[in-house]
Scaffold this active site. Sequence first.
Site, PDB file in Angstrom:
ATOM      1  N   ALA A   1       0.859  -1.175   0.000  1.00 28.63           N
ATOM      2  CA  ALA A   1       0.000   0.000   0.000  1.00 28.63           C
ATOM      3  C   ALA A   1       0.901   1.233   0.000  1.00 28.63           C
ATOM      4  O   ALA A   1       2.072   1.159   0.393  1.00 28.63           O
ATOM      5  CB  ALA A   1      -0.892  -0.017   1.238  1.00 28.63           C
TER       6      ALA A   1
ATOM      7  N   GLU B   1      -0.630  -9.362  -0.094  1.00 24.66           N
ATOM      8  CA  GLU B   1      -2.043  -9.559   0.269  1.00 24.66           C
ATOM      9  C   GLU B   1      -2.941  -9.656  -0.967  1.00 24.66           C
ATOM     10  O   GLU B   1      -3.844 -10.488  -1.017  1.00 24.66           O
ATOM     11  CB  GLU B   1      -2.499  -8.416   1.190  1.00 24.66           C
ATOM     12  CG  GLU B   1      -1.857  -8.530   2.565  1.00 24.66           C
ATOM     13  CD  GLU B   1      -2.036  -7.291   3.422  1.00 24.66           C
ATOM     14  OE1 GLU B   1      -1.714  -6.177   2.965  1.00 24.66           O
ATOM     15  OE2 GLU B   1      -2.495  -7.426   4.566  1.00 24.66           O
TER      16      GLU B   1
HETATM   17  N1  CO8 Z   1       4.480   3.105  -1.073  1.00 31.83           N
HETATM   18  C1  CO8 Z   1       4.813   4.248  -1.726  1.00 31.83           C
HETATM   19  N2  CO8 Z   1       5.864   4.349  -2.546  1.00 31.83           N
HETATM   20  C2  CO8 Z   1       6.641   3.267  -2.696  1.00 31.83           C
HETATM   21  C3  CO8 Z   1       6.361   2.046  -2.045  1.00 31.83           C
HETATM   22  C4  CO8 Z   1       5.221   2.001  -1.204  1.00 31.83           C
HETATM   23  N3  CO8 Z   1       4.853   0.873  -0.569  1.00 31.83           N
HETATM   24  N4  CO8 Z   1       7.322   1.158  -2.383  1.00 31.83           N
HETATM   25  C5  CO8 Z   1       8.157   1.800  -3.219  1.00 31.83           C
HETATM   26  N5  CO8 Z   1       7.749   3.058  -3.415  1.00 31.83           N
HETATM   27  C6  CO8 Z   1       8.380   4.088  -4.252  1.00 31.83           C
HETATM   28  C7  CO8 Z   1       9.617   4.676  -3.579  1.00 31.83           C
HETATM   29  O1  CO8 Z   1       9.252   5.670  -2.658  1.00 31.83           O
HETATM   30  C8  CO8 Z   1      10.365   5.219  -4.759  1.00 31.83           C
HETATM   31  O2  CO8 Z   1       9.788   6.434  -5.155  1.00 31.83           O
HETATM   32  P1  CO8 Z   1      10.725   7.707  -5.522  1.00 31.83           P
HETATM   33  O3  CO8 Z   1      11.494   7.270  -6.734  1.00 31.83           O
HETATM   34  O4  CO8 Z   1       9.754   8.800  -5.774  1.00 31.83           O
HETATM   35  O5  CO8 Z   1      11.619   7.920  -4.345  1.00 31.83           O
HETATM   36  C9  CO8 Z   1      10.061   4.206  -5.867  1.00 31.83           C
HETATM   37  O6  CO8 Z   1       8.881   3.513  -5.433  1.00 31.83           O
HETATM   38  C10 CO8 Z   1      11.171   3.199  -6.056  1.00 31.83           C
HETATM   39  O7  CO8 Z   1      11.426   2.597  -4.798  1.00 31.83           O
HETATM   40  P2  CO8 Z   1      12.899   2.490  -4.153  1.00 31.83           P
HETATM   41  O8  CO8 Z   1      13.777   3.596  -4.656  1.00 31.83           O
HETATM   42  O9  CO8 Z   1      12.760   2.357  -2.683  1.00 31.83           O
HETATM   43  O10 CO8 Z   1      13.385   1.131  -4.817  1.00 31.83           O
HETATM   44  P3  CO8 Z   1      14.444   0.102  -4.219  1.00 31.83           P
HETATM   45  O11 CO8 Z   1      14.729  -0.876  -5.294  1.00 31.83           O
HETATM   46  O12 CO8 Z   1      15.583   0.803  -3.587  1.00 31.83           O
HETATM   47  O13 CO8 Z   1      13.657  -0.664  -3.023  1.00 31.83           O
HETATM   48  C11 CO8 Z   1      11.782  -1.781  -2.055  1.00 31.83           C
HETATM   49  C12 CO8 Z   1      12.546  -1.451  -3.341  1.00 31.83           C
HETATM   50  C13 CO8 Z   1      12.650  -2.704  -1.163  1.00 31.83           C
HETATM   51  C14 CO8 Z   1      10.504  -2.516  -2.441  1.00 31.83           C
HETATM   52  C15 CO8 Z   1      11.464  -0.484  -1.300  1.00 31.83           C
HETATM   53  O14 CO8 Z   1      10.863   0.455  -2.210  1.00 31.83           O
HETATM   54  C16 CO8 Z   1      10.527  -0.666  -0.150  1.00 31.83           C
HETATM   55  O15 CO8 Z   1      10.929  -1.142   0.900  1.00 31.83           O
HETATM   56  N6  CO8 Z   1       9.248  -0.292  -0.332  1.00 31.83           N
HETATM   57  C17 CO8 Z   1       8.250  -0.400   0.711  1.00 31.83           C
HETATM   58  C18 CO8 Z   1       7.813  -1.842   0.885  1.00 31.83           C
HETATM   59  C19 CO8 Z   1       6.833  -1.945   2.022  1.00 31.83           C
HETATM   60  O16 CO8 Z   1       7.143  -1.706   3.167  1.00 31.83           O
HETATM   61  N7  CO8 Z   1       5.607  -2.322   1.672  1.00 31.83           N
HETATM   62  C20 CO8 Z   1       4.542  -2.495   2.635  1.00 31.83           C
HETATM   63  C21 CO8 Z   1       3.794  -1.224   2.798  1.00 31.83           C
HETATM   64  S1  CO8 Z   1       2.621  -1.317   4.100  1.00 31.83           S
HETATM   65  C22 CO8 Z   1       1.334  -2.127   3.417  1.00 31.83           C
HETATM   66  O17 CO8 Z   1       1.355  -2.564   2.291  1.00 31.83           O
HETATM   67  C23 CO8 Z   1       0.157  -2.305   4.298  1.00 31.83           C
HETATM   68  C24 CO8 Z   1      -1.029  -2.900   3.587  1.00 31.83           C
HETATM   69  C25 CO8 Z   1      -2.247  -2.767   4.418  1.00 31.83           C
HETATM   70  C26 CO8 Z   1      -2.723  -1.338   4.492  1.00 31.83           C
HETATM   71  C27 CO8 Z   1      -3.843  -1.225   5.430  1.00 31.83           C
HETATM   72  C28 CO8 Z   1      -4.262   0.231   5.562  1.00 31.83           C
HETATM   73  C29 CO8 Z   1      -4.982   0.518   6.808  1.00 31.83           C
END
Ligand code: CO8
Length: 264
Positions: free
Chosen positions: A63, A111
């Site tokens: 998300a 999910e």
């Molecule tokens: N949300 C928003 N933006 C994201 C997300 C995300 N989950 N994942 C990646 N992005 C964006 C980054 O911010 C980045 O944007 P920008 O270029 O503008 O800075 C772009 O995508 C590329 O990402 P990275 O530069 O970080 O790429 P890397 O290859 O270095 O890393 C990763 C890839 C490991 C996947 C890393 O992006 C990461 O850790 N992302 C977050 C993963 C995460 O924690 N996901 C779980 C989120 S919580 C969730 O899903 C809860 C669901 C239930 C919600 C319930 C609501 C009540």
Amino acid sequence: MGFVNCEVKENIAVVTINRPEALNALNSQVLDDLAAAFDGIDTNVVRAVVLTGAGEKSFVAGADIGEMSTLSKAEGEAFGKKGNDIFRKIEEFPVPVIAAINGFALGGGCEISMSCDIRICSENAMFGQPEVGLGITPGFGGTQRLARLIGAGMAKQLIYTARNIKADEAYRIGLVNAVYPQEELLAAAEKMASQIAANAPIAVRACKKAINDGLQVNIDDALVIEEKLFGSCFETEDQREGMANFLRKKDDPAKVKVVAFKNA
Ligand code: CO8
């Protein structure tokens, strides 16, 4: 359509979440577009759906953390419900949905894949529920579906540790059915969808309903669900034609033909 594309190829549909600049993270707009894409699929034509993400790096990286970061308690609940409603729509979609997981499937990405009937992935796929590292719980069904899919013990370990796992481990624990080289994944998913689409569509739908509904109740009630759906097949042309074709084959193998099953 916005962040989600839907392409129909004969009787299969490929739905692609298309927000690669954010690794296909699910914000409200993506969720709305996803709901609209599934609502727009004509299930009189389409017999199986493939769900995938745009690009070669990510299926869905969760998300949208930016959007979630400022939510109040009520807004958090509402966002969770929004995701749950669309994921449930996918889970209950009348025809099978195959997740072709082409990279990160984290948080909401893992999910959404679990709301699909079948998961296959590329070698670079990575799965996980990293939510407790962000101070939240999995909120799009992760606490429920992961435990149902891989068992409570393994689900608890993954969720409590927030550890990500690679494709081979996901395969070993039964989270995915198969792992392919990235360039072969979509073709493999479409091939599986076509195999499903070649079978009697009413029977396939009935199998999905029997399995899904049966898993929610005790075994006696579940078997009644199966009996009713099994019985309903005997009102279809597909049953008559499918069985007649088998009997023709027995009688004279030269009479074998590919049955063109219908939605009837
Ligand atoms: N949300 C928003 N933006 C994201 C997300 C995300 N989950 N994942 C990646 N992005 C964006 C980054 O911010 C980045 O944007 P920008 O270029 O503008 O800075 C772009 O995508 C590329 O990402 P990275 O530069 O970080 O790429 P890397 O290859 O270095 O890393 C990763 C890839 C490991 C996947 C890393 O992006 C990461 O850790 N992302 C977050 C993963 C995460 O924690 N996901 C779980 C989120 S919580 C969730 O899903 C809860 C669901 C239930 C919600 C319930 C609501 C009540």
